[in-house]
Design an enzyme around this catalytic site. Sequence first.
Site, short mmCIF file in Angstrom:
data_model
loop_
_atom_site.label_atom_id
_atom_site.label_comp_id
_atom_site.label_asym_id
_atom_site.label_seq_id
_atom_site.Cartn_x
_atom_site.Cartn_y
_atom_site.Cartn_z
N ASP A 165 8.10 55.80 55.22
CA ASP A 165 9.50 55.37 55.20
C ASP A 165 10.32 56.18 56.21
OD1 ASP A 165 12.04 54.58 54.51
OD2 ASP A 165 11.78 54.91 52.37
N GLY A 214 12.92 46.83 59.12
CA GLY A 214 12.90 45.76 60.11
C GLY A 214 13.54 46.11 61.43
N ASP A 235 16.66 47.32 51.49
CA ASP A 235 16.09 47.35 50.14
C ASP A 235 16.49 46.13 49.32
OD1 ASP A 235 15.32 49.79 51.04
OD2 ASP A 235 16.03 50.90 49.29
C1 GLA Z 1 14.00 53.64 50.73
C2 GLA Z 1 12.97 52.53 50.66
C3 GLA Z 1 12.73 52.15 49.21
C4 GLA Z 1 12.28 53.37 48.44
C5 GLA Z 1 13.27 54.52 48.59
C6 GLA Z 1 12.74 55.82 48.01
O1 GLA Z 1 15.23 53.22 50.24
O2 GLA Z 1 13.39 51.42 51.40
O3 GLA Z 1 11.77 51.12 49.11
O4 GLA Z 1 11.00 53.76 48.91
O5 GLA Z 1 13.56 54.76 49.96
O6 GLA Z 1 13.59 56.90 48.20
#
Ligand code: GLA
Length: 424
Positions: A165, A214, A235
Amino acid sequence: MRFSAPLALAFLALYPFAAISQAAPKVPQKPVQKPAPPQVAQGVAQTPPMGWNSWNFFGHNVTDKDIRNAADQMVATGMKDAGYVYVNIDDTWEGDRDASGVLHSNSKFPDMKALADYVHSKGLKLGIYSSPGALTCAHFAASLDHEVQDAQLYASWGIDYLKYDLCGYRLVMNAQAPNDKAAQMRMMVAAYDKMDKALKATGRPIFYSLCQYGWDAVWEWGPSVGANSWRTTGDIGPNWQSIYSILNSQAGLAKYAGPGHWNDPDMLEVGNGQSSGPNNPIRYLTSAENRTHFAMWAMLAAPLLAGNDLPNMTPEVRAILTNRDVIAIDQDRLGHQATRDYSDGELDVWTRHLSGGAMAIAVINAGSDRYSSHPFHLSLAKLGLHGPLKGKDLWTGKDIALTDNMPIELASHDILLVRIAAPK
Ligand code: GLA
């Protein structure tokens, strides 16, 4: 469930990339032109991954026990038999690095190797989460300058899936290339490439899931850094607006998905809900919304990563998540993602080409209830098809025949999903 409205605002402040805005304009899609197959890593993910992830229900609170329970329930509920295999720990498992730089899990996860052994003993696989930054989104230790060490650690534990991430790495990008977006994007791509090489060097097949919302048309370069999937959006939230908006933003991405490398419109919210304030009850997704969400993620050849409370799942949610006919659409070996063929007022029609010359047709009611006074009329002509077409309604399990301009009644946010064996 996870967020009340004030909490949701706090969340957006913490995760500024998370907001999903308006649905994309509805434009009929051109026929799918497949690009040349990319170099895909590891031979994993010939069909989209299926499993469960801790984030959408547990958020920051997930523990070792929750992961074991999820594994137990995947077996007990029949999800494993239906094809679910990954049990994925999201953010907040990370502890501190020792003097040698080795990362340790925190007190919520006392023994990661033992947890992996437990999950494997159930015939399932274990996933984990990190970031190319110094810190994860939830401000736990991440992999910056420790990529090789972390990849080796995951392999030594027996990890099978990494969600990587961007989060904290945005600070590095901003610090090293202020005011130079192109340089920042090059850094981002290089950071994902670095972890891919570190994972491959372990020799263990580890599904590589990119999560960077994205940015920079990741679908164009994801395969070149070994990605088996890449998030295409911010998200998801457990509400129709979020799900429908994400769905519409996927129209046009079909040609980038295929065996080994998938678009990821984020994890499932089937069975989840949220409250609009501290004293307000949770509004769960309706049955229709759960059906449409699940059916359309299958149409999109998306990863099917459930995100609900498995030990307390209702029979209805379980039936949705384990509908074999719908799962078969997702897992179709051709790997052709659905395209949106046309929209008409509150109606959206998507189709997906399946192996053996079959086809799936999804008819979505994005508006309010539509019954006999004003039903929809499905245009087969707009799909280049001629009725009558014999098929199976994948939610009722019954035979159905589709004819041109036939009236279709659908409750608000519900879906008609039909598999046609021999479209003509
Ligand atoms: C981001 C990601 C989520 C999740 C959180 C965890 O927001 O997009 O899917 O993994 O971090 O902190």
